[in-house]
Design a protein around this motif. Structure first.
Motif, short mmCIF file in Angstrom:
data_model
loop_
_atom_site.label_atom_id
_atom_site.label_comp_id
_atom_site.label_asym_id
_atom_site.label_seq_id
_atom_site.Cartn_x
_atom_site.Cartn_y
_atom_site.Cartn_z
N MET A 61 30.28 43.58 18.33
CA MET A 61 30.16 44.18 17.00
C MET A 61 30.31 45.69 17.11
N ASP A 115 27.59 30.87 20.34
CA ASP A 115 27.07 29.89 19.40
C ASP A 115 27.73 30.05 18.04
N GLY A 116 28.95 30.54 18.02
CA GLY A 116 29.62 30.74 16.75
C GLY A 116 29.05 31.90 15.96
N GLN A 117 28.17 32.66 16.60
CA GLN A 117 27.54 33.76 15.88
C GLN A 117 27.76 35.05 16.65
N SER A 118 27.72 36.15 15.94
CA SER A 118 27.92 37.41 16.64
C SER A 118 26.60 37.89 17.21
N MET A 119 26.66 38.40 18.39
CA MET A 119 25.46 38.78 19.09
C MET A 119 25.77 40.06 19.87
N HIS A 120 24.74 40.87 20.06
CA HIS A 120 24.92 42.12 20.78
C HIS A 120 24.50 41.90 22.22
N ARG A 169 26.65 25.73 27.69
CA ARG A 169 26.17 26.19 26.40
C ARG A 169 25.43 27.51 26.49
N ILE A 170 25.18 27.99 27.71
CA ILE A 170 24.43 29.23 27.85
C ILE A 170 25.35 30.44 27.75
N GLN A 171 26.61 30.31 28.10
CA GLN A 171 27.50 31.48 28.21
C GLN A 171 26.87 32.58 29.04
#
Lengths: 282, 282
Positions: B1, B191-196, B242-244
């Motif tokens: 982001m 998870d399909g979501q934006s994260m920092h 699933r952890i990336q």
């Protein structure tokens, strides 16, 4: 849009608890209850509140007296979240190790998916009025959640933050309810995720045994100095915290730790041909 | 982001004014200013306030004194909105004549599009504490806006409603800014979501070395039979998939695997006192 089913939304939202740690002002507890009730949440857990009970709580929680009666008081944050699967810590500041951080909206969406698709219990943890949550408390969370604000001005107070989080929870619950009623198929794909899990996920309480086991093993194989752990325990919590292990994975990993320990202690030795496979020291 | 550009957001949000009609409690004006400032809005118009000025306004608007100085006082709602293109009236009740009604979120999205794409001025009009806006006032609006709440309990008070609306305005402004900015940059989707995140995440290619390493280690400590792996490799892929992992976590885990292997092969032995610590076989 389908007519809103308040009872169904409230049933979903009953699996999300608000946890307030060491709250000083009773007015903030009252405002929290009002915000919760307005949005359909019902479970408030107070960790060692400074002033409780207090008439200001009842005054500001006008009309939410049923929620006052359901308040749970505990001594520690661990007690407040021990039966939870998914724990969010609210944090405005960036910490030494950034934790998986979600904005309020995706955090609410993730929570509602966890509740409706996997029957999880979710906690959103709010800190003290003056200094929020400690690093140790934040490390108990799977994720940190933040509300986007004008950082040049400052942060929301705890009552405002609870208002926004509860609002986002209700919005996410409504979105999911609409998706469910619109789709005849049982399979739900939201945000590219379809989560049908075959095993129950571990609770916070399970993980309280997992991390000490992992750390002991790492100390025994001298990967970690127990007298100077540095950031390693925190990194491991961050890693396995965001993974949300299921029960089988949990036992699998603990089985591996135990095997490594047994090898280190000599209580397990490789089978038959092992010493010919490698030039062992023995 | 991308880092949030507070100044750019505030410039966009300066085209959205909050209008409060016949407000009785100065505390609500103060709370409104605080909510506005936190979310980056700056323009408050008071239509015939009952009590103004008042020290409670300054007390509750702590730190938002610049907004107090910009407050505009007018006699009628018409004056408050005369230079506006898009006017929303807040309404909890359904009226005799149904008006175009939007929830807070789409209303905010519509507002931000109007501002950024058509240079429009937007007003959100809030009514009296006890009886909201009159039908005549509501008829001055292009749209009515409502905040979804648990209708069995009641409605938000005006300060809470302004909090939620201002929050949705900021969220909508941020969404638009993100759409406009280069999306390829450092945005990470988990998870399909934006994260920092502080560390770059591993690639699929990295993980192609990770799983064989893990499996080899597990075979060497005889936790997995290489000739009959069963579901274990699949479970491990599902778990770590699933952890990336980020790069540091990746190297941390591979370091642990290597240490266990070295112990197994006897190419690493515990330091000094180890043999006295445990009854080793050696």
């Amino acid at each position: 849009m389908n007519p809103i089913d308040n009872a169904a939304l409230s049933a979903t939202l009953s699996h999300v608890r608000i946890v307030m740690v060491n709250t000083t002002l009773p007015a903030n507890i009252g405002s929290a209850l009002r915000a919760m009730k307005t949005m359909g949440l019902s479970k408030l857990v107070l960790v060692a509140p400074k002033t409780y009970p207090h008439p200001d709580i009842d005054a500001l929680a006008a009309g939410a007296t049923d929620l006052i009666e359901q308040i749970e008081i505990v001594e520690t944050l661990e007690q407040a979240i021990q039966d939870c699967h998914l724990v969010f810590g609210t944090s405005a500041r960036s910490r030494t190790i950034p934790w998986p951080l979600l904005d309020a909206r995706p955090a609410a969406q993730k929570s509602m998916q966890a509740v409706t698709q996997q029957n999880q219990e979710v906690a959103i943890v709010f800190g003290r009025e003056d200094r929020g949550l400690t690093n140790e408390e934040l490390a108990l969370a799977n994720y940190h959640v933040t509300i986007p604000v004008n950082t040049e001005y400052g942060v929301l107070n705890v009552a405002q933050a609870i208002q926004v989080i509860c609002y986002e929870m209700r919005m996410a619950a409504m979105e999911l309810a609409e998706v469910q009623s619109d789709q005849s198929a049982t399979m739900q794909v939201i945000d590219g995720q379809s989560m049908h899990w075959d095993e129950p996920l571990v609770t916070h309480q399970d993980m309280d045994k997992f991390y000490p086991h992992l750390e002991t093993m790492l100390a025994e194989i001298e990967f970690m100095d127990p007298n100077n752990k540095r950031l390693l325990p925190l990194r491991l919590r961050r890693l396995f915290g965001r993974i949300q292990l299921d029960k089988m994975e949990y036992h699998l990993l603990r089985g591996i730790f135990s095997r490594v320990q047994a090898m280190r202690h000599g209580t397990w030795t490789p089978s038959g041909k092992s010493t010919t496979d490698h030039e062992d020291q023995s």
